[in-house]
Design a protein around this motif. Structure first.
Motif, PDB file in Angstrom:
ATOM      1  N   LEU A 564      13.325  -0.882  14.383  1.00 32.41           N
ATOM      2  CA  LEU A 564      13.039  -0.489  15.739  1.00 32.41           C
ATOM      3  C   LEU A 564      13.758  -0.475  16.809  1.00 32.41           C
ATOM      4  CD1 LEU A 564       9.187   0.992  16.230  1.00 32.41           C
ATOM      5  CD2 LEU A 564      10.590   2.382  14.913  1.00 32.41           C
ATOM      6  N   ASN A 565      14.367  -1.532  16.744  1.00 35.18           N
ATOM      7  CA  ASN A 565      15.252  -1.908  17.793  1.00 35.18           C
ATOM      8  C   ASN A 565      16.896  -1.253  17.414  1.00 35.18           C
ATOM      9  OD1 ASN A 565      13.324  -3.285  19.824  1.00 35.18           O
ATOM     10  ND2 ASN A 565      13.327  -5.206  18.607  1.00 35.18           N
ATOM     11  N   THR A 566      16.928  -1.727  15.884  1.00 35.06           N
ATOM     12  CA  THR A 566      18.191  -1.315  15.596  1.00 35.06           C
ATOM     13  C   THR A 566      18.502   0.045  15.868  1.00 35.06           C
ATOM     14  OG1 THR A 566      18.159  -2.950  14.443  1.00 35.06           O
ATOM     15  CG2 THR A 566      19.249  -1.278  13.426  1.00 35.06           C
ATOM     16  N   VAL A 567      17.270   1.026  15.803  1.00 36.92           N
ATOM     17  CA  VAL A 567      17.674   2.494  15.595  1.00 36.92           C
ATOM     18  C   VAL A 567      18.220   2.466  16.626  1.00 36.92           C
ATOM     19  CG1 VAL A 567      16.337   4.371  15.531  1.00 36.92           C
ATOM     20  CG2 VAL A 567      16.084   2.699  13.400  1.00 36.92           C
ATOM     21  N   ALA A 568      17.047   2.518  17.912  1.00 36.96           N
ATOM     22  CA  ALA A 568      17.232   2.961  19.714  1.00 36.96           C
ATOM     23  C   ALA A 568      18.856   2.719  19.818  1.00 36.96           C
ATOM     24  CB  ALA A 568      16.046   1.632  20.466  1.00 36.96           C
ATOM     25  N   GLU A 569      19.174   0.744  19.928  1.00 35.20           N
ATOM     26  CA  GLU A 569      20.805   0.692  20.083  1.00 35.20           C
ATOM     27  C   GLU A 569      21.432   1.347  19.897  1.00 35.20           C
ATOM     28  OE1 GLU A 569      21.070  -2.947  19.088  1.00 35.20           O
ATOM     29  OE2 GLU A 569      19.344  -4.240  20.117  1.00 35.20           O
ATOM     30  N   ARG A 570      21.738   2.248  18.320  1.00 36.38           N
ATOM     31  CA  ARG A 570      22.783   3.482  17.729  1.00 36.38           C
ATOM     32  C   ARG A 570      22.152   4.326  18.400  1.00 36.38           C
ATOM     33  NH1 ARG A 570      24.797   1.551  12.046  1.00 36.38           N
ATOM     34  NH2 ARG A 570      24.570  -0.738  11.874  1.00 36.38           N
ATOM     35  N   ILE A 571      20.563   4.720  19.220  1.00 36.96           N
ATOM     36  CA  ILE A 571      21.147   6.313  19.349  1.00 36.96           C
ATOM     37  C   ILE A 571      20.784   6.141  21.029  1.00 36.96           C
ATOM     38  CG2 ILE A 571      18.953   7.636  20.248  1.00 36.96           C
ATOM     39  CD1 ILE A 571      17.530   7.403  18.399  1.00 36.96           C
ATOM     40  N   ALA A 572      21.104   4.791  21.461  1.00 37.34           N
ATOM     41  CA  ALA A 572      21.271   4.892  22.669  1.00 37.34           C
ATOM     42  C   ALA A 572      23.208   4.767  22.585  1.00 37.34           C
ATOM     43  CB  ALA A 572      21.022   3.342  23.722  1.00 37.34           C
ATOM     44  N   ALA A 573      23.527   4.133  21.883  1.00 36.58           N
ATOM     45  CA  ALA A 573      25.408   4.494  22.372  1.00 36.58           C
ATOM     46  C   ALA A 573      25.430   5.725  21.658  1.00 36.58           C
ATOM     47  CB  ALA A 573      25.381   3.921  21.024  1.00 36.58           C
ATOM     48  N   MET A 574      24.661   6.620  20.629  1.00 36.99           N
ATOM     49  CA  MET A 574      25.201   7.892  20.759  1.00 36.99           C
ATOM     50  C   MET A 574      25.013   8.157  21.418  1.00 36.99           C
ATOM     51  SD  MET A 574      23.461   9.007  17.040  1.00 36.99           S
ATOM     52  CE  MET A 574      23.846   7.540  15.155  1.00 36.99           C
ATOM     53  N   LEU A 575      24.021   8.971  22.682  1.00 36.77           N
ATOM     54  CA  LEU A 575      23.592   9.735  24.106  1.00 36.77           C
ATOM     55  C   LEU A 575      25.101   8.996  25.066  1.00 36.77           C
ATOM     56  CD1 LEU A 575      19.508   9.068  24.328  1.00 36.77           C
ATOM     57  CD2 LEU A 575      20.941  11.015  22.973  1.00 36.77           C
ATOM     58  N   GLN A 576      25.190   7.740  25.150  1.00 38.25           N
ATOM     59  CA  GLN A 576      26.186   7.110  25.712  1.00 38.25           C
ATOM     60  C   GLN A 576      27.416   8.314  25.658  1.00 38.25           C
ATOM     61  OE1 GLN A 576      27.527   3.330  25.593  1.00 38.25           O
ATOM     62  NE2 GLN A 576      27.915   2.952  27.521  1.00 38.25           N
ATOM     63  N   LYS A 577      27.947   8.262  24.536  1.00 35.31           N
ATOM     64  CA  LYS A 577      29.280   9.244  24.427  1.00 35.31           C
ATOM     65  C   LYS A 577      29.411  10.453  24.947  1.00 35.31           C
ATOM     66  CE  LYS A 577      30.558   6.419  20.236  1.00 35.31           C
ATOM     67  NZ  LYS A 577      30.366   6.370  18.881  1.00 35.31           N
ATOM     68  N   VAL A 578      27.439  10.767  25.261  1.00 31.85           N
ATOM     69  CA  VAL A 578      27.536  12.205  25.635  1.00 31.85           C
ATOM     70  C   VAL A 578      27.216  12.543  27.196  1.00 31.85           C
ATOM     71  CG1 VAL A 578      27.010  13.332  24.155  1.00 31.85           C
ATOM     72  CG2 VAL A 578      25.435  12.639  25.591  1.00 31.85           C
ATOM     73  N   GLY A 579      27.748  10.822  27.766  1.00 35.99           N
ATOM     74  CA  GLY A 579      27.477  11.368  29.533  1.00 35.99           C
ATOM     75  C   GLY A 579      25.711  10.230  29.804  1.00 35.99           C
ATOM     76  N   ILE A 580      24.947  10.376  29.222  1.00 40.56           N
ATOM     77  CA  ILE A 580      23.333  10.278  29.160  1.00 40.56           C
ATOM     78  C   ILE A 580      23.226   8.876  29.161  1.00 40.56           C
ATOM     79  CG2 ILE A 580      20.949  10.384  28.255  1.00 40.56           C
ATOM     80  CD1 ILE A 580      21.947  13.309  26.779  1.00 40.56           C
ATOM     81  N   GLY A 581      22.711   8.124  30.131  1.00 38.33           N
ATOM     82  CA  GLY A 581      22.451   6.584  29.976  1.00 38.33           C
ATOM     83  C   GLY A 581      20.981   6.481  29.762  1.00 38.33           C
ATOM     84  N   THR A 582      20.563   5.051  29.180  1.00 38.03           N
ATOM     85  CA  THR A 582      19.134   4.893  28.254  1.00 38.03           C
ATOM     86  C   THR A 582      18.814   3.786  29.274  1.00 38.03           C
ATOM     87  OG1 THR A 582      20.407   3.615  26.579  1.00 38.03           O
ATOM     88  CG2 THR A 582      19.037   6.502  26.408  1.00 38.03           C
TER      89      THR A 582
END
Length: 730
Positions: A564-582
């Motif tokens: 889950l941690n791995t998946v969450a980190e990748r999701i966070a990085a994908m969201l960061q590319k459009v300006g969404i912080g996590t």
């Protein structure tokens, strides 16, 4: 909370099945005549052999999370252990095949079919004339009647978890003879095959006292290949023994012992023989694989001189020893390493059997308040994610098919499955940015400075939040929360995952000779809670009304959460590319569901739902539109994203009421496409099913969709061999 796969109906009767999470959907009509049915992405892995190759006798020790609180699957606290017991000792009119389709169980049924639809739906069950309870009484209409009355919902004295389907029965009668049971429905019910599986004797269902308390710790009467011998809470065992009144093929095993073993102790239990069969996590599977290949068996304790404590810790970390053992002194560390190496020798008798669970991991978006209450923001999150990349990150290293799940209501291989993600569309950064702009989130917009006492963005006060003073300290990391960022080499880092043993000091060279810049240096470097993530790709964060677009991503921190941690980190990085912080917040397993998912105290979360053979019934409470209750609260049933529509509810109701199977599938697919369009639940990937098994154990392991055949399980007869699996057709 469990990270285990469990019986589908049992899970859906009680709390949600928590663990990993997902993404997208289309507006599909019914299945066309030329449409090819889907296939399961992975088959069973159970070392299947014919019964003549299985030795008679022996005890199978099977790990479960805990001794079941109840043996009554229709109670709210039923769990995976309850389901295992019921499958082995009780009748089920239908069981699931390799495609997750319900099929009549010949041990109990000669046939079961709808014999009338007007003026009422009538189902006629013709029972196997050999089917008897362990007390010698024939299984018959009286048992069906008692179970219907207990589960109909008409008598509140019965403490039932769910009444779906039984509440539609008008009457049950004896047919032309004692082996026939006629069930008449007051309203049409498509999922009638879900009923009476399992079937309890009338002695359990006949009175509220017997139902509520009589079957919690014992089942005196059974009708399966096994019976319940005892529940030993002191030894943490449920002991099942052969049923002498079983009329089918006799059980090969003398006993099945369900033994409670925590996740972090299962490899040790497999090594020392405490258990023969256990669901395991990815790291444990890797360790068993290394033992089988004899890799990594060299001891760091050998040699003339003493190995330094630093080198021992480095070796221990590389081989996955626990944090407490790694932090101990040299003597304690040496003992831990010796114990590890001994277990690796013993684990050579164990192998990993793998398939895909009948369950999927999803990304849940809490749409009740905050930025995600806006459907455009939820859609932007969905369009930011590369689901295929996320599936590959989890499944490819395990040698399993990495195909994103395309439906909320079925999995590949099941009749209702169709990829509905087109209702949202594929990953598209441009579309995500356009949706965010339309919702008023502006790149580089002004952000108000927090005043003393204000909560950080993404940590708004919600129901169940005790505030700063009442908040319990999380055990998930240094501060309980961290920001995921990307460094200047494109590698992902987090601020809580590395121990002090792994962190080079400022200016010290790492293993590759590169200098570490210390805290506050490279992008993605360690930062205290609340520190903004290094931009990496996005130089200007999105803001609206003086607030940055930052989402609180809540995760469990216990054993088995690495994936889950791995998946969450990748999701966070994908969201960061459009300006969404996590802001990723780790919480204890005990509070994850109760205090966060169920209470609505999260923005993003990862957990799993099982796929059901009866989605019209079982999935409805998961996606039902929340409705105000009489006391002023909101009844969300099991819809923890708190997003629903009247149209989805109507499609479920229509699907449950039609007896045309093609129409039911069409309605289920339409409901799924509209769930996708709401963008609150995003399926990601089918969960891996990893099972550590003693190599001599056959007809058991990773079962996939199919209901286990308990009477065929056992240990390989001396001299017999397990046939090599046939190559899959392309």
């Amino acid at each position: 909370m469990s990270y285990d796969g469990v019986g589908l109906r049992a899970v859906l009767r009680s709390a949600p099945f928590l663990t990993a999470g997902a993404l997208v959907v289309p507006l599909l009509a019914g299945c066309g005549s030329d449409e090819k049915p889907s296939k399961p992405l992975a088959g069973q892995d159970i070392a299947a052999v014919t019964r003549d190759k299985v030795a008679s006798g022996g005890t199978l020790k099977w790990a479960v999370d805990a001794v079941p609180e109840t043996l009554n699957t229709f109670q709210a606290d039923a769990d995976a252990g309850t389901t295992r017991v019921a499958q082995a000792v009780l009748p089920s009119m239908f069981r699931l095949d390799a495609n997750g389709t319900p099929v009549a169980n010949p041990a109990y049924l000669e046939s079961a079919k709808v014999i009338a639809t007007e003026p009422r739906q009538v189902v006629l069950y013709k029972l196997n004339q050999q089917a008897v309870w362990s007390d010698g009484r024939e299984i018959g209409a009286a048992d069906f009647v008692a179970q219907w009355r207990a589960l109909s919902g008409r008598d509140s004295a019965y403490w039932t978890a769910r009444n779906a389907g039984y509440d539609r029965i008008e009457k049950i009668e004896r047919g032309a003879n004692d082996l026939q049971v006629r069930v008449t429905f007051s309203r049409p019910y498509a999922d009638w095959r879900s009923l009476f599986s399992p079937l309890y004797p009338k002695s359990v269902m006949g009175t509220p006292d017997a139902f509520n308390d009589g079957a919690r710790r014992k089942l005196q009467i059974s009708a399966g290949p096994f019976k319940v011998e005892k529940v030993d809470t002191a030894k943490k065992d449920v002991v099942l023994t052969r049923n002498p009144r079983w009329w089918g093929s006799p059980a090969k095993l003398d006993q099945i012992v369900l033994h409670a073993v925590t996740r972090d102790q299962r490899v040790s239990a497999l090594a020392d023989g405490t258990v023969d069969l256990a669901d395991i996590d990815v790291s444990d599977a890797g360790r068993i694989g290394l033992a089988g290949s004899r890799q990594g068996m060299g001891s760091p304790l050998r040699g003339g001189g003493k190995t330094s404590a630093r080198k021992l810790r480095s070796w221990a970390l590389a081989h996955g020893l626990g944090a407490d053992e790694v932090k101990g002194d040299r003597k304690k560390l040496g003992k831990a390493i010796s114990r590890y190496l001994k277990e690796q020798q013993e684990l050579q008798a164990v192998e990993v059997r793998r398939s895909l669970e009948p369950a999927y991991t999803q990304l849940a978006l809490n749409g009740s308040q905050g930025p995600l209450a806006d459907e455009r923001v939820r859609r932007a999150v969905a369009r930011s994610l590369d689901r295929e990349e996320l599936a590959k990150a989890v499944l490819t290293p395990l040698g399993l098919p990495a195909v994103p799940v395309g439906s909320h209501l079925a999995l590949s291989g099941q009749a209702a499955y169709a990829d509905g993600s087109g209702a949202l569309g594929d990953q598209d950064t441009g579309q995500a940015e356009a949706l965010l702009a339309d919702a008023g989130w502006v790149a580089g917009g002004p952000v108000k400075e927090e005043r003393k006492g204000e909560k950080a963005a993404g940590s708004q006060n919600r129901k169940g939040d005790k505030g700063d003073k009442g908040e319990k300290k999380s055990d998930g990391g240094d501060d309980g929360a961290y920001i995921v960022g990307e460094d200047d080499k494109g590698r992902y880092h987090d601020s809580a995952s590395a121990s002090s043993e792994e962190r080079p000091e400022k200016g010290e060279k790492d293993e590759k000779g590169e200098k570490h810049r210390g805290q506050g240096g490279a992008p993605g470097a360690y930062a205290p809670q609340g520190t903004a993530a290094p931009a990496g790709v996005v130089s200007r964060p999105l803001a609206k009304d003086g607030k940055a677009l930052t989402l609180r991503f809540v995760l469990p921190s216990g054993p088995g959460s690495d994936t889950l941690n791995t998946v969450a980190e990748r999701i966070a990085a994908m969201l960061q590319k459009v300006g969404i912080g996590t802001v990723i917040t780790k919480v204890s397993d005990e509070s994850y569901f109760k205090d966060h998912i169920a209470a609505g105290d999260y923005d993003l979360a990862l957990y799993s739902w099982p796929s059901s053979a009866f989605p019209a019934t079982d999935a409805r409470p998961i996606y039902a539109k929340p409705v105000p209750a009489a006391d002023g609260s909101v009844n969300v049933e099991q819809n923890f994203t708190r997003v629903g529509t009247d149209q989805v509810d109507q499609l479920f109701d229509q699907a449950a009421a039609t007896l045309d199977e093609d129409e039911e599938r069409s309605l289920i697919r339409k409901a799924d496409s509209r769930i996708w369009a709401a963008a609150a639940s995003l399926p990601l990937y089918q969960r891996p099913q990893l099972v550590g098994v003693r190599k001599t154990l056959v007809n058991a392991g990773a079962f996939g969709f199919q209901t286990p055949v308990y009477e065929d399980m056992g240990f390989l007869r001396k001299g017999a061999k397990v046939p090599a699996p046939a190559p899959e057709a392309k």
